[in-house]
Scaffold this active site. Structure first.
Site, PDB file in Angstrom:
ATOM      1  N   GLY A 129       0.762  -1.164   0.058  1.00  0.00           N
ATOM      2  CA  GLY A 129       0.080  -0.047  -0.040  1.00  0.00           C
ATOM      3  C   GLY A 129       0.786   1.214   0.095  1.00  0.00           C
ATOM      4  N   SER A 225       4.712  -5.436  -3.375  1.00  0.00           N
ATOM      5  CA  SER A 225       4.291  -4.008  -3.289  1.00  0.00           C
ATOM      6  C   SER A 225       5.196  -3.036  -2.368  1.00  0.00           C
ATOM      7  CB  SER A 225       2.783  -3.676  -3.471  1.00  0.00           C
ATOM      8  OG  SER A 225       2.638  -2.257  -4.139  1.00  0.00           O
ATOM      9  N   TYR A 226       4.532  -2.424  -1.602  1.00  0.00           N
ATOM     10  CA  TYR A 226       5.077  -1.771  -0.541  1.00  0.00           C
ATOM     11  C   TYR A 226       5.722  -2.681   0.521  1.00  0.00           C
ATOM     12  CZ  TYR A 226       6.484   2.395   2.612  1.00  0.00           C
ATOM     13  OH  TYR A 226       7.278   3.113   3.219  1.00  0.00           O
ATOM     14  N   ASP A 407       3.160  -5.703 -15.032  1.00  0.00           N
ATOM     15  CA  ASP A 407       2.892  -4.890 -13.977  1.00  0.00           C
ATOM     16  C   ASP A 407       3.703  -3.454 -14.442  1.00  0.00           C
ATOM     17  OD1 ASP A 407       2.277  -3.248 -11.770  1.00  0.00           O
ATOM     18  OD2 ASP A 407       3.782  -4.078 -10.502  1.00  0.00           O
ATOM     19  N   HIS A 459       0.864  -6.983 -11.356  1.00  0.00           N
ATOM     20  CA  HIS A 459       1.217  -6.648 -10.133  1.00  0.00           C
ATOM     21  C   HIS A 459       0.970  -7.565  -8.837  1.00  0.00           C
ATOM     22  CE1 HIS A 459       2.872  -3.662  -6.968  1.00  0.00           C
ATOM     23  NE2 HIS A 459       1.758  -3.820  -6.382  1.00  0.00           N
TER      24      HIS A 459
END
Length: 485
Positions: A129, A225-226, A407, A459
């Site tokens: 996120g 991701s994060y 992605d 992603h």
């Protein structure tokens, strides 16, 4: 000249609005772009290694260990509403308090393996996120045992779930994400990498008390991701705090489409746009002329052309540039069966399902308006976690970085630039790996890091290519490279 807040905000609005209008993964894009662009507006940016920022706090802070007797049995899920017949594994859900004084508690969902759960490793999954739910994305859309039907009320089996090869723990972190909460309102405005790592570590220490049979089990941390920040930072925290009293048997980490370094990931994104025919030659040339990605000092001209680059790629799902869009105003009737073709509207079904009162009750969750991603104020985020990854490599644990190759937001080019910055020698030359007689991706083995791609995945790798993702993660857990034939 530094980037102005006005033009930076324009770039973020373009990214988030284009995805919002198309009903794709708007919340993930919103949260990551909001963070990156808030960091651009800071003067100066934080560039010191995260391990230096957190050293005293992480090593010296005490861990609250609460009484856990009887809690495992209380957390056991009898059945999830709408689940298919023939469920042959145990599942648990509930809260663990990480700060009794503040009343801060994190929510988890845990699924054991249907076969030989007592001998299989334990895998923790973290979505990024920052501020997005590992239950909503990871468990319900990606690698969990179930997917949600289009009616938003029933489930079907994911035959490529990762609990086929491991016992899998999904954690909603930090407080303010999903069902996780705090009774102290100031906790929601003071979030960042440091306290996320601390709370996640405190959660784990208590979770192992609640599930003591897993204390000596091989343990792996995974995410996307994060979570390129979350995963290595939590791993570093574990290794720093391991003692004879609270030892966690950490064996390795695997992070997918990982946001690792602000400048290299941004450069990788715009290079991906051009190499995948999403940007014009003129825009690409201008970005390379005016943007100094080595220092992160971005001029007004740089920001202007980056904004143009975002505008040029049009109405696509940036998280999977070749995927269809969610266009239906009302979902079709549910269909029976196992894992099916990618459904771009699946986040809508998950949101409906997790907001059903009977589902929240079955999960032992507090009744709340569950959302996929929290609107969090992030105050602590280093520009790079490469020094942390270097320390993990030096510790000898297994480190994999994998990337879905369609992605566009944290693309394969970003992963390659980040790994190249580590200057590691190659031990295994680039080769294609296979599933069912087809190329599943490509792998390159460095000394200390394995880099692998997953062909045809965006992603959310397990969503787009569930079978290939399962083969990839199985190889990681076994300590083998993906199959070459």
């Amino acid at each position: 000249m530094k980037v102005s807040l006005t033009t930076t905000t324009t770039w973020w609005l373009l990214l988030s609005l284009s995805c919002y209008q198309l009903a794709c993964y708007a919340n993930q894009i919103d949260n990551l772009n909001r963070l990156i662009n808030s960091k651009k507006s800071r003067n100066p940016q934080r560039t010191e290694p995260w391990t230096d920022q957190s050293k005293v706090r992480n090593v010296m802070s005490p861990v609250d260990i609460g009484p856990q007797e009887g809690m495992m049995e209380a957390d056991k899920i009898k059945t999830l509403p709408g689940q298919p017949e023939g469920v042959d594994f145990d599942q648990y859900a509930g809260y663990l308090t990480v700060d009794p004084k503040a009343g801060r508690a994190l929510f988890y969902y845990f699924v054991e393996s249907p076969q030989s759960s007592s001998s299989k490793p334990l895998v923790l999954w973290l979505n990024g996120g920052p501020g997005c739910s590992s239950l909503g994305y990871g468990a319900m859309e990606e690698l969990g045992p179930f997917r949600v039907n289009s009616d938003g009320k029933t489930l079907y089996r994911n035959e490529y779930a990762w609990n086929n090869v491991a016992n899998v723990l999904f954690l909603e972190t930090p407080a303010g994400v999903g069902f996780s909460y705090s009774n102290t309102s100031s906790d929601y405005s003071n979030l960042g990498d440091n306290n996320t790592a601390e709370d996640s570590y405190t959660f784990l220490v208590n979770w192992f008390e609640r599930f003591p049979q897993y204390k000596n089990r091989d343990f792996f941390i995974t995410g996307e991701s994060y979570a390129g920040h979350y995963v290595p930072q939590l791993a570093y925290t574990i290794l720093s705090k391991n003692t004879s009293k609270t030892i966690i048997n950490l064996k390795g980490i695997a992070i997918g489409n990982a946001w690792i370094d602000d400048n290299l990931c941004t450069k990788g994104m715009f290079d991906f746009f051009w190499t995948h025919a999403l940007n014009s030659d003129e825009t690409n040339a201008a970005i390379n002329k005016y943007c100094d990605f080595a220092t992160g000092q971005l001029s007004t001209s740089c920001d202007q052309y980056q904004t143009q680059g975002v505008r040029e790629y049009g109405q696509i799902d940036l998280y999977n540039v070749y995927a269809p869009l969610c266009k239906s105003s009302a979902p079709p009737p549910p269909t029976a069966g196992v894992i099916r073709e990618y459904d771009p509207c699946s986040d809508k079904y998950v949101n409906s399902y997790l907001n059903l009162a009977e589902v929240q009750a079955a999960l032992h969750a507090k009744h709340t308006n569950w959302t996929t991603c929290g609107d969090l104020r992030w105050t602590d985020s280093p520009s790079t976690v490469l020094p942390t990854i270097q320390q993990l490599i030096a510790s000898g644990i297994r480190v994999w970085i994998y990337s879905g190759d369609t992605d566009g937001r944290v693309p394969v080019t970003s992963s390659r630039y980040s790994i190249n910055a580590l200057n590691l020698p190659v031990e295994t030359a680039w080769y294609p790996w296979y599933t069912d007689g087809e190329v599943g991706g490509y792998v390159l083995g460095y000394k200390g890091v394995v880099f692998t791609t997953v062909r045809g995945a965006g992603h959310m790798v397990p969503t787009n290519q569930p079978q290939r993702a399962l083969i990839m993660i199985s190889s990681f857990l076994e300590g083998n490279l993906p199959p070459s034939s």
